[in-house]
Design a protein around this motif. Structure first.
Motif, PDB file in Angstrom:
ATOM      1  N   SER A 152      87.741  39.005  28.696  1.00 60.96           N
ATOM      2  CA  SER A 152      88.192  38.767  30.313  1.00 60.96           C
ATOM      3  C   SER A 152      86.828  39.629  31.326  1.00 60.96           C
ATOM      4  CB  SER A 152      89.365  39.734  30.749  1.00 60.96           C
ATOM      5  OG  SER A 152      89.510  39.584  32.280  1.00 60.96           O
ATOM      6  N   GLN A 153      86.940  38.296  32.400  1.00 57.56           N
ATOM      7  CA  GLN A 153      85.584  38.462  33.378  1.00 57.56           C
ATOM      8  C   GLN A 153      86.717  39.811  34.521  1.00 57.56           C
ATOM      9  OE1 GLN A 153      84.409  35.391  34.867  1.00 57.56           O
ATOM     10  NE2 GLN A 153      83.149  36.533  35.770  1.00 57.56           N
ATOM     11  N   ILE A 154      85.726  40.880  34.664  1.00 59.22           N
ATOM     12  CA  ILE A 154      85.868  41.587  36.015  1.00 59.22           C
ATOM     13  C   ILE A 154      85.696  40.328  37.305  1.00 59.22           C
ATOM     14  CG2 ILE A 154      85.567  43.919  36.585  1.00 59.22           C
ATOM     15  CD1 ILE A 154      85.964  45.246  33.991  1.00 59.22           C
ATOM     16  N   LEU A 155      86.475  40.643  38.599  1.00 60.91           N
ATOM     17  CA  LEU A 155      85.955  39.603  39.340  1.00 60.91           C
ATOM     18  C   LEU A 155      85.878  40.438  40.479  1.00 60.91           C
ATOM     19  CD1 LEU A 155      88.571  37.202  38.639  1.00 60.91           C
ATOM     20  CD2 LEU A 155      86.426  37.077  38.303  1.00 60.91           C
ATOM     21  N   TYR A 156      87.164  42.277  40.848  1.00 63.76           N
ATOM     22  CA  TYR A 156      86.453  42.789  41.157  1.00 63.76           C
ATOM     23  C   TYR A 156      86.882  44.186  41.381  1.00 63.76           C
ATOM     24  CZ  TYR A 156      87.976  45.464  45.933  1.00 63.76           C
ATOM     25  OH  TYR A 156      87.573  46.580  47.493  1.00 63.76           O
ATOM     26  N   PRO A 157      85.504  44.918  40.452  1.00 62.23           N
ATOM     27  CA  PRO A 157      85.719  46.086  40.333  1.00 62.23           C
ATOM     28  C   PRO A 157      86.940  47.365  40.944  1.00 62.23           C
ATOM     29  CG  PRO A 157      83.859  46.233  41.517  1.00 62.23           C
ATOM     30  CD  PRO A 157      84.667  44.685  41.625  1.00 62.23           C
ATOM     31  N   LYS A 158      87.544  48.425  39.661  1.00 61.58           N
ATOM     32  CA  LYS A 158      88.584  48.717  39.825  1.00 61.58           C
ATOM     33  C   LYS A 158      87.458  49.883  41.914  1.00 61.58           C
ATOM     34  CE  LYS A 158      89.882  53.457  38.772  1.00 61.58           C
ATOM     35  NZ  LYS A 158      89.809  54.771  37.694  1.00 61.58           N
ATOM     36  N   THR A 159      88.622  49.418  42.882  1.00 59.51           N
ATOM     37  CA  THR A 159      88.539  50.464  43.627  1.00 59.51           C
ATOM     38  C   THR A 159      89.519  51.334  44.113  1.00 59.51           C
ATOM     39  OG1 THR A 159      87.645  48.554  44.066  1.00 59.51           O
ATOM     40  CG2 THR A 159      87.889  49.634  46.382  1.00 59.51           C
ATOM     41  N   ILE A 160      89.458  52.158  44.643  1.00 54.03           N
ATOM     42  CA  ILE A 160      90.561  53.511  44.256  1.00 54.03           C
ATOM     43  C   ILE A 160      90.930  53.118  46.297  1.00 54.03           C
ATOM     44  CG2 ILE A 160      91.076  56.334  44.317  1.00 54.03           C
ATOM     45  CD1 ILE A 160      89.690  55.893  41.609  1.00 54.03           C
ATOM     46  N   ASN A 161      92.041  53.623  47.133  1.00 48.10           N
ATOM     47  CA  ASN A 161      91.869  53.370  48.141  1.00 48.10           C
ATOM     48  C   ASN A 161      92.718  54.796  48.861  1.00 48.10           C
ATOM     49  OD1 ASN A 161      93.189  53.284  50.886  1.00 48.10           O
ATOM     50  ND2 ASN A 161      92.939  51.035  50.478  1.00 48.10           N
ATOM     51  N   THR A 162      91.565  55.870  48.639  1.00 45.84           N
ATOM     52  CA  THR A 162      92.327  57.252  48.749  1.00 45.84           C
ATOM     53  C   THR A 162      93.900  57.213  49.690  1.00 45.84           C
ATOM     54  OG1 THR A 162      90.857  58.062  49.539  1.00 45.84           O
ATOM     55  CG2 THR A 162      91.148  58.362  47.788  1.00 45.84           C
ATOM     56  N   ASP A 163      93.164  56.645  50.776  1.00 48.01           N
ATOM     57  CA  ASP A 163      94.122  56.728  52.242  1.00 48.01           C
ATOM     58  C   ASP A 163      95.532  56.068  52.017  1.00 48.01           C
ATOM     59  OD1 ASP A 163      92.004  57.575  53.863  1.00 48.01           O
ATOM     60  OD2 ASP A 163      91.655  55.660  54.358  1.00 48.01           O
TER      61      ASP A 163
END
Length: 127
Positions: free
Chosen positions: A94-105
């Protein structure tokens, strides 16, 4: 205008070209089990449904009207461990299209990947 009494989305279908490959992908990445059947001439593999839990269910769907794509709606799949899901997906090519992003808010992490059939899907983990 009617008074809406339910969530707006109640069911989804994910287009596939190779049902066996798609089932293997979703089983490996998320641990899902599927029930397969033919419905209206289309090959369907239904995601699990627990009526006592929030959320919706759907199916992997194969047939002439189903074309995998990066365009269109993006489905977000809940996972307890986004890193493990990303690792499993990568092992399957699988290709990662949008890397892991953390939204702490808002207390969540997201990522987007391409499934085995070429669809863009998203992962979401509460943090």
């Amino acid at each position: 205008m009617t008074n809406q009494k339910t969530n707006p989305v109640v069911y989804f279908e994910i287009p596939v070209n190779d049902m066996r490959r798609a089932i293997t992908f979703y089983q490996t990445v998320f641990g899902f089990t599927f029930e397969q059947e033919e419905l209206d001439g289309y090959d369907m593999a239904f995601f699990p449904l627990n009526d006592n839990q929030p959320g919706i269910t759907g199916a992997l769907a194969k047939g002439d009207v189903y074309q995998p794509s990066h365009q269109g709606a993006i489905l977000y799949f809940y996972t307890e461990d986004i890193d493990s899901a990303l690792e499993n997906a990568s092992r399957l090519g699988s290709q990662i299209l949008y890397p892991k992003t953390i939204n702490t808010d808002h207390g969540f992490a997201v990522a987007e990947i391409e499934d085995s059939e070429g669809n863009r899907i998203a992962l979401r983990q509460t943090i």
